[in-house]
Design a protein around this motif. Sequence first.
Motif, PDB file in Angstrom:
ATOM      1  N   TYR A  94       0.842  -1.130  -0.044  1.00 29.06           N
ATOM      2  CA  TYR A  94       0.092   0.012  -0.035  1.00 29.06           C
ATOM      3  C   TYR A  94       0.675   1.135  -0.077  1.00 29.06           C
ATOM      4  N   ASN A  95       0.921   1.956  -0.923  1.00 28.91           N
ATOM      5  CA  ASN A  95       1.695   3.110  -1.282  1.00 28.91           C
ATOM      6  C   ASN A  95       3.344   2.813  -0.971  1.00 28.91           C
ATOM      7  N   GLY A  96       3.443   1.578  -1.788  1.00 23.75           N
ATOM      8  CA  GLY A  96       4.955   1.288  -1.584  1.00 23.75           C
ATOM      9  C   GLY A  96       5.487   0.565  -0.158  1.00 23.75           C
ATOM     10  N   GLN A  97       4.668   0.301   0.793  1.00 20.04           N
ATOM     11  CA  GLN A  97       4.992  -0.262   1.811  1.00 20.04           C
ATOM     12  C   GLN A  97       4.076  -1.448   2.236  1.00 20.04           C
ATOM     13  N   ASP A 115       9.671  -4.632 -13.209  1.00 22.03           N
ATOM     14  CA  ASP A 115       8.829  -3.829 -13.961  1.00 22.03           C
ATOM     15  C   ASP A 115       7.821  -2.924 -13.309  1.00 22.03           C
ATOM     16  N   ILE A 116       7.695  -3.297 -11.979  1.00 21.63           N
ATOM     17  CA  ILE A 116       6.480  -2.596 -11.059  1.00 21.63           C
ATOM     18  C   ILE A 116       7.453  -1.352 -10.537  1.00 21.63           C
ATOM     19  N   CYS A 117       7.342  -0.094 -11.185  1.00 25.35           N
ATOM     20  CA  CYS A 117       8.075   0.911 -10.688  1.00 25.35           C
ATOM     21  C   CYS A 117       7.859   1.369  -9.348  1.00 25.35           C
ATOM     22  N   GLU A 118       6.724   1.129  -8.859  1.00 26.09           N
ATOM     23  CA  GLU A 118       6.424   1.541  -7.520  1.00 26.09           C
ATOM     24  C   GLU A 118       7.272   0.758  -6.387  1.00 26.09           C
ATOM     25  N   LEU A 119       7.733  -0.417  -6.986  1.00 27.04           N
ATOM     26  CA  LEU A 119       8.640  -1.106  -5.919  1.00 27.04           C
ATOM     27  C   LEU A 119      10.210  -0.992  -6.369  1.00 27.04           C
ATOM     28  N   SER A 120      10.405  -0.629  -7.482  1.00 24.99           N
ATOM     29  CA  SER A 120      11.961  -0.121  -7.975  1.00 24.99           C
ATOM     30  C   SER A 120      12.088   0.830  -9.005  1.00 24.99           C
TER      31      SER A 120
END
Length: 297
Positions: A233-236, A290-295
Amino acid sequence: MTVKRKTLAIIPIIAALAIAPAVAEPTPPPATAALTASTGFENGTANAPFTLSNFAAQGFVAPSEVGLDERSFVHTSIVHSGAKSLRITFPQGLYGDPAVTGAHANFDLPSSRTYWISQWVRFDSNFSWGGTKQGGKVGFGLVGGAGCSGGQTCSGTNGFSTRVIWRSGGGAALYLYHMDKPGTYGEELPLKTPSGANIVFPKGQWINLIIRVTTNTVSSGVAAANGEVQVWYNGQSALYRSGLRFVTNADQVDTAVLSTFPGGAEPAYAPANDSYLWIDDVKVSANSADICELSSC
């Protein structure tokens, strides 16, 4: 409602809340696969429905849909990025069935043991969580095989499903159908902050949701208890559950399902006013990079 190849039933959200750790756990090594599908809805026509052909041009291919042509709307004034987003309508007083509220489509994915799906969602500032009962499905989820749902017993041969839901007052949870779910309906796993507090969806703000599903391994028709789900959720990390049994056959994650509507099979779930959910920047991949919100991409 029957959809080609699998059915994801429309059901009430009834299950006991389960406590799940919010501690981030190691993510499995990414598979060697490119981004499977992504859309920011930029190829849609402003102020018109976002159709299956629009989705297909972005890598999301589905044999059929319910509600997209009637209640999806390419929006230009409220966006997360770019110039467009997708708005889904939940009409006042209607509940439980994408034939009359929200939308549903099963988008085919190449079968993989692990998938990530990321989406940005926004509840409108006057969103109604429901009536005397409150709950509903939020945006996209991940499904495998025949998509066990709708109060079915998940036998290991009829698939599984994972979707995000809202509960009373906007409480956030994952709604999970797996072989060992504790009740008739899907297991509800509340999303938690790093401090352990329950997450409540805000109104009028963009939020990012990422789901990872890793199916269990199978030996001689016996399911190993090594399946996993994780939600950010929002990167966490907001949920991590291991030790899951999804299948006893060769089914893996093979569907990104858009399944979003209020309820519930009772009028008590119906919104008190017309309500809207915006979705933007959807990405699906078997590779976490590929998931920019994680990397960084």
